[in-house]
Write an enzyme that holds these catalytic residues in place. Structure first.
Site, PDB file in Angstrom:
ATOM      1  CG  ASN A 202      -9.067  -1.364  12.015  1.00 51.06           C
ATOM      2  OD1 ASN A 202      -8.089  -1.980  11.583  1.00 51.06           O
ATOM      3  ND2 ASN A 202      -9.523  -0.274  11.433  1.00 51.06           N
TER       4      ASN A 202
ATOM      5  CG  ASP B  14      -0.282  -0.417   2.512  1.00 51.41           C
ATOM      6  OD1 ASP B  14       0.956  -0.375   2.580  1.00 51.41           O
ATOM      7  OD2 ASP B  14      -0.995  -0.771   3.458  1.00 51.41           O
TER       8      ASP B  14
HETATM    9  C1  GLP Z   1      -0.379   0.337   8.443  1.00 51.52           C
HETATM   10  C2  GLP Z   1      -0.062  -0.470   7.203  1.00 51.52           C
HETATM   11  C3  GLP Z   1      -0.343  -1.915   7.465  1.00 51.52           C
HETATM   12  C4  GLP Z   1       0.347  -2.345   8.743  1.00 51.52           C
HETATM   13  C5  GLP Z   1      -0.228  -1.585   9.888  1.00 51.52           C
HETATM   14  C6  GLP Z   1       0.358  -1.986  11.243  1.00 51.52           C
HETATM   15  O1  GLP Z   1      -1.720   0.579   8.588  1.00 51.52           O
HETATM   16  N1  GLP Z   1      -0.789  -0.073   6.062  1.00 51.52           N
HETATM   17  O2  GLP Z   1       0.108  -2.656   6.365  1.00 51.52           O
HETATM   18  O3  GLP Z   1       0.162  -3.694   8.940  1.00 51.52           O
HETATM   19  O4  GLP Z   1       0.064  -0.242   9.657  1.00 51.52           O
HETATM   20  O5  GLP Z   1       1.501  -1.247  11.488  1.00 51.52           O
HETATM   21  P1  GLP Z   1       2.437  -1.369  12.738  1.00 51.52           P
HETATM   22  O6  GLP Z   1       3.346  -2.492  12.432  1.00 51.52           O
HETATM   23  O7  GLP Z   1       3.160  -0.056  12.803  1.00 51.52           O
HETATM   24  O8  GLP Z   1       1.568  -1.632  13.900  1.00 51.52           O
END
Ligand code: GLP
Length: 235
Positions: free
Chosen positions: A131, A62
């Site tokens: 979520n 993404d």
């Molecule tokens: C963002 C990304 C996700 C990722 C999520 C969790 O929303 N788009 O792909 O899994 O963050 O991130 P973190 O590892 O910082 O908790």
């Protein structure tokens, strides 16, 4: 239960094994705080000449809409900083959705086609939001979704605000869809920290529901979940 280093090492090993069995693998990559340790491991193994990524094709999950490559908060910058800038994946083989595209719909379609043209993703790394989002597929996203433009939920924006210097973080992103992710031949989900505990508990119930996007993974035949938490007194 793993600590962060163990989790990162295990994730790096899964990737290494994939590349040992198929050096020209197509890998799907994730951003966020969680995979940073995995990238660090892979970079040091590359520097020790234990691994080469020269034949790899990479597709990121993404990207934020409206953030240019030069902006430090973009996933483009993240990937350069944590991984791409240090290893030998050819520039032409690194793919991240273009959040600055004039024609966003067209960019989504092109991204999906280019994944297909590569032969499909062999191993997809995903994180999980509190979520239950994977990629930026927020609750309510169709399990049939392909790469698309999405509105970020308040919960996601709150969780990711810590990465932003700018006051206003983007409200939209381009993300691979749930179907795009599910088409990967294998998937590894990384989650770390007590704030992910509830999401993991929900995932473990095995209940498949659109209100918890990661639950679609129960329908995939080859998913590895790696979860770790801070030890007591830490973090
Ligand atoms: C963002 C990304 C996700 C990722 C999520 C969790 O929303 N788009 O792909 O899994 O963050 O991130 P973190 O590892 O910082 O908790």
């Amino acid at each position: 239960m793993k600590d962060y280093e163990e989790l990162s090492e295990k994730a790096a090993e899964i990737l290494m094994k994939q590349l040992e069995s198929k050096p020209d693998s197509v890998i799907g990559l994730a951003t966020g705080g969680t995979p940073i340790g995995m990238y660090r491991q892979l970079v040091s193994r590359f520097k020790r000449e234990e691994i080469s990524f020269a034949r790899v094709t990479a597709f990121n999950l993404d990207e934020y809409i409206g953030l240019g490559k030069e902006q430090p908060e973009s996933f483009y910058s993240y990937m350069e900083h944590h991984f791409f800038g240090h290893v030998d994946i050819p520039v032409a083989s690194r793919h991240i959705p273009d959040g600055m595209a004039e024609n966003l719909e067209g960019a989504c379609e092109a991204y999906e086609s280019s994944i297909e043209a590569s032969g499909g993703i062999d191993l997809q790394v995903v994180g999980i939001g509190q979520n239950g989002h994977i990629g930026f597929n927020e609750p309510g996203t169709s399990f049939q979704s392909r790469t698309h433009v999405t509105e970020l939920s308040a919960s996601t924006r709150r969780a990711n605000a810590k990465y932003f210097d700018v006051k206003e973080m983007p409200e939209q992103a381009i993300t691979m869809g749930l179907q795009t992710i599910m088409k990967a031949r294998s998937i590894v989900l990384l989650a770390y920290g007590h704030e992910k505990r509830d999401a993991l508990a929900q995932l473990r119930t095995g209940k498949i529901t659109g209100s918890f996007p990661a639950s679609c993974l129960h329908e995939h035949p080859n998913v590895t979940v790696l979860y770790g938490e801070e030890s007591e007194g830490e973090g």
